[in-house]
Design an enzyme around this catalytic site. Structure first.
Site, PDB file in Angstrom:
ATOM      1  N   ARG A  38      -0.907  -1.869  -6.794  1.00  0.00           N
ATOM      2  CA  ARG A  38      -1.132  -2.973  -5.845  1.00  0.00           C
ATOM      3  C   ARG A  38      -2.014  -4.034  -6.500  1.00  0.00           C
ATOM      4  O   ARG A  38      -1.749  -5.239  -6.398  1.00  0.00           O
ATOM      5  CB  ARG A  38      -1.773  -2.426  -4.575  1.00  0.00           C
ATOM      6  CG  ARG A  38      -2.161  -3.473  -3.533  1.00  0.00           C
ATOM      7  CD  ARG A  38      -2.608  -2.770  -2.255  1.00  0.00           C
ATOM      8  NE  ARG A  38      -3.297  -3.642  -1.328  1.00  0.00           N
ATOM      9  CZ  ARG A  38      -2.690  -4.441  -0.456  1.00  0.00           C
ATOM     10  NH1 ARG A  38      -1.380  -4.504  -0.429  1.00  0.00           N
ATOM     11  NH2 ARG A  38      -3.385  -5.177   0.378  1.00  0.00           N
TER      12      ARG A  38
ATOM     13  N   HIS B 245      -2.598   2.561  -5.805  1.00  0.00           N
ATOM     14  CA  HIS B 245      -3.372   1.376  -5.429  1.00  0.00           C
ATOM     15  C   HIS B 245      -3.622   0.476  -6.640  1.00  0.00           C
ATOM     16  O   HIS B 245      -3.770  -0.741  -6.491  1.00  0.00           O
ATOM     17  CB  HIS B 245      -4.701   1.786  -4.795  1.00  0.00           C
ATOM     18  CG  HIS B 245      -5.241   0.754  -3.841  1.00  0.00           C
ATOM     19  ND1 HIS B 245      -4.666   0.500  -2.613  1.00  0.00           N
ATOM     20  CD2 HIS B 245      -6.284  -0.104  -3.944  1.00  0.00           C
ATOM     21  CE1 HIS B 245      -5.339  -0.458  -2.006  1.00  0.00           C
ATOM     22  NE2 HIS B 245      -6.322  -0.845  -2.787  1.00  0.00           N
TER      23      HIS B 245
ATOM     24  N   ARG C   5       0.851  -1.179   0.000  1.00  0.00           N
ATOM     25  CA  ARG C   5       0.000   0.000   0.000  1.00  0.00           C
ATOM     26  C   ARG C   5       0.894   1.240   0.000  1.00  0.00           C
ATOM     27  O   ARG C   5       2.062   1.181   0.410  1.00  0.00           O
ATOM     28  CB  ARG C   5      -0.900   0.016   1.237  1.00  0.00           C
ATOM     29  CG  ARG C   5      -1.866  -1.161   1.331  1.00  0.00           C
ATOM     30  CD  ARG C   5      -2.677  -1.067   2.607  1.00  0.00           C
ATOM     31  NE  ARG C   5      -3.650  -2.143   2.720  1.00  0.00           N
ATOM     32  CZ  ARG C   5      -3.396  -3.326   3.304  1.00  0.00           C
ATOM     33  NH1 ARG C   5      -2.199  -3.563   3.830  1.00  0.00           N
ATOM     34  NH2 ARG C   5      -4.331  -4.261   3.367  1.00  0.00           N
TER      35      ARG C   5
ATOM     36  N   TYR D 153     -10.252  -9.970  -7.471  1.00  0.00           N
ATOM     37  CA  TYR D 153      -9.309 -10.307  -8.536  1.00  0.00           C
ATOM     38  C   TYR D 153      -9.838 -11.440  -9.407  1.00  0.00           C
ATOM     39  O   TYR D 153      -9.541 -11.511 -10.595  1.00  0.00           O
ATOM     40  CB  TYR D 153      -7.955 -10.667  -7.923  1.00  0.00           C
ATOM     41  CG  TYR D 153      -7.403  -9.563  -7.062  1.00  0.00           C
ATOM     42  CD1 TYR D 153      -7.167  -8.302  -7.589  1.00  0.00           C
ATOM     43  CD2 TYR D 153      -7.170  -9.754  -5.704  1.00  0.00           C
ATOM     44  CE1 TYR D 153      -6.696  -7.260  -6.797  1.00  0.00           C
ATOM     45  CE2 TYR D 153      -6.697  -8.725  -4.907  1.00  0.00           C
ATOM     46  CZ  TYR D 153      -6.464  -7.484  -5.461  1.00  0.00           C
ATOM     47  OH  TYR D 153      -6.008  -6.462  -4.671  1.00  0.00           O
TER      48      TYR D 153
ATOM     49  N   LYS E 172      -2.062  -2.315   7.257  1.00  0.00           N
ATOM     50  CA  LYS E 172      -3.371  -1.911   7.761  1.00  0.00           C
ATOM     51  C   LYS E 172      -3.741  -2.757   8.973  1.00  0.00           C
ATOM     52  O   LYS E 172      -3.501  -3.958   8.997  1.00  0.00           O
ATOM     53  CB  LYS E 172      -4.399  -2.111   6.639  1.00  0.00           C
ATOM     54  CG  LYS E 172      -5.705  -1.381   6.836  1.00  0.00           C
ATOM     55  CD  LYS E 172      -6.554  -1.523   5.589  1.00  0.00           C
ATOM     56  CE  LYS E 172      -7.863  -0.769   5.715  1.00  0.00           C
ATOM     57  NZ  LYS E 172      -8.677  -0.901   4.491  1.00  0.00           N
TER      58      LYS E 172
ATOM     59  N   HIS F 153      -4.045  -9.036   3.349  1.00  0.00           N
ATOM     60  CA  HIS F 153      -5.481  -8.831   3.503  1.00  0.00           C
ATOM     61  C   HIS F 153      -5.970  -9.470   4.793  1.00  0.00           C
ATOM     62  O   HIS F 153      -5.484 -10.534   5.199  1.00  0.00           O
ATOM     63  CB  HIS F 153      -6.242  -9.445   2.322  1.00  0.00           C
ATOM     64  CG  HIS F 153      -6.179  -8.601   1.084  1.00  0.00           C
ATOM     65  ND1 HIS F 153      -6.279  -9.134  -0.186  1.00  0.00           N
ATOM     66  CD2 HIS F 153      -6.025  -7.267   0.906  1.00  0.00           C
ATOM     67  CE1 HIS F 153      -6.187  -8.162  -1.081  1.00  0.00           C
ATOM     68  NE2 HIS F 153      -6.040  -7.026  -0.435  1.00  0.00           N
TER      69      HIS F 153
END
Length: 331
Positions: free
Chosen positions: A261, A258, A161, A293, A186, A284
């Site tokens: 990413r 992003h 990120r 995806y 995150k 994630h």
């Protein structure tokens, strides 16, 4: 009648609630801070008073609703950005409702404002030819060109990120056996992401030139400060525009950090890597996040289509014979 000065409660919210009680991450605090800067500027223009002279009751549901509309119409932001600003406002009024019971009804009116539904856009990412064009765009004869190429290389290979990339210190990069970068992602999750040989070479050359100590940032501005989010976004846009001269498919594409990413994730997807491994690689929280995806992978859908075989049967609806109709009608 009790008055509730806004500055006191806003200060308590940021210094006591977010920093001490919730121990919120720097990214969360910064996001909330930017939201309140926008809200208070809007309130100042609407009410004709400086924020230091406002009461909490001045920031009512009507004003917040107008602010959210301004985010979309006045600033041209998306509904998703609108909801992000609303999240910050809700967090503040939850804090106020708990700490100032006399304002409970006022807070409930603001908290009742709904988030806005929005259509999720088609996932944007770079194909292999586009990746090569973007990586070839920086001028390696210049200092910032070598820095920018390394940034792009790390983005498209690791899928970090933007906050994770600009937060990297020189000590977070290990180019020895089992080369990897360590980052704090995150939700305060720490993870290590392995590096390919080409990315290792790019980082090694940059770190030698950078000659930075372990606690100094990997990527810096020409003033030797840590790069900001805006600076990195400008870097990505700049080289996408330059690369589009030789790669027509990039023209008109809105590519952000992003999106790079997403590019890293789609590269793994095209090479047959499963959703669990991709979620682990990108950091994630849930494997279900990687389903985006699968939905975006046209190659996978084309493979499914190729495996299907048209049914060799005549067209039309089935109609039973008279005997069967009579049997059914007599039941």
């Amino acid at each position: 009648m009790t008055s509730y000065p806004l500055p006191i409660l806003v200060e308590r919210f940021f210094t006591d609630c977010l920093a001490n009680q919730m121990d919120a991450s720097a990214n969360t605090v910064d996001s909330y801070r930017r939201s309140f800067v926008l809200l208070l500027k809007f309130a100042r223009d609407r009410l004709g008073r400086e924020p230091t002279d406002m009461l909490v009751t001045d920031i009512d549901a009507e004003l917040v609703g107008g602010f959210l509309d301004h985010i979309e119409t006045g600033r041209g932001n998306t509904a998703r950005s609108r909801n992000t600003r609303l999240t910050a406002v809700r967090s503040f009024f939850n804090f106020v409702a708990i700490n100032e019971p006399g304002l409970l009804h006022h807070c409930q009116q603001v908290l009742a404002l709904p988030a806005k539904r929005y259509e999720k856009p088609v996932l944007s990412y770079l194909e292999s030819e586009e990746i090569e064009a973007v990586l070839a765009a920086p001028n390696l004869a210049t200092w910032y060109g070598r820095r920018d190429r390394t940034i792009l290389h790390v983005f498209v290979q690791t899928g970090l990120r933007i906050s994770e990339l600009i937060g990297l210190d020189c000590g977070d990069v290990d180019l020895g056996t089992g080369a990897h970068v360590s980052c704090r992602g995150k939700g305060r999750k720490k993870r290590r992401t392995p590096l390919r040989k080409d990315t290792v070479e790019s980082l090694r050359g940059w770190l030698e030139e950078r000659d930075g100590v372990a606690d100094r940032p990997v990527f810096v501005s020409n003033r030797n400060d840590r790069l900001s989010r805006d600076a990195v976004e400008r870097i990505v846009r700049k080289y996408v525009v330059l690369a589009s001269k030789d790669c027509p498919t990039l023209r008109g594409k809105k590519i952000s950090p992003h999106c790079l990413r997403h590019t890293a994730a789609m590269t793994l997807r095209h090479r047959g890597i499963g959703g669990t491994a991709i979620a682990l690689y990108l950091g994630h929280e849930s494997v279900s996040t990687t389903s985006i995806y699968l939905h975006a992978d046209m190659k996978l859908k084309e493979e499914v289509l190729e495996r299907t075989k048209p049914i060799d049967a005549p067209c039309g609806r089935y109609r039973p014979g008279d005997t069967l109709l009579a049997f059914l009608e007599d039941l």
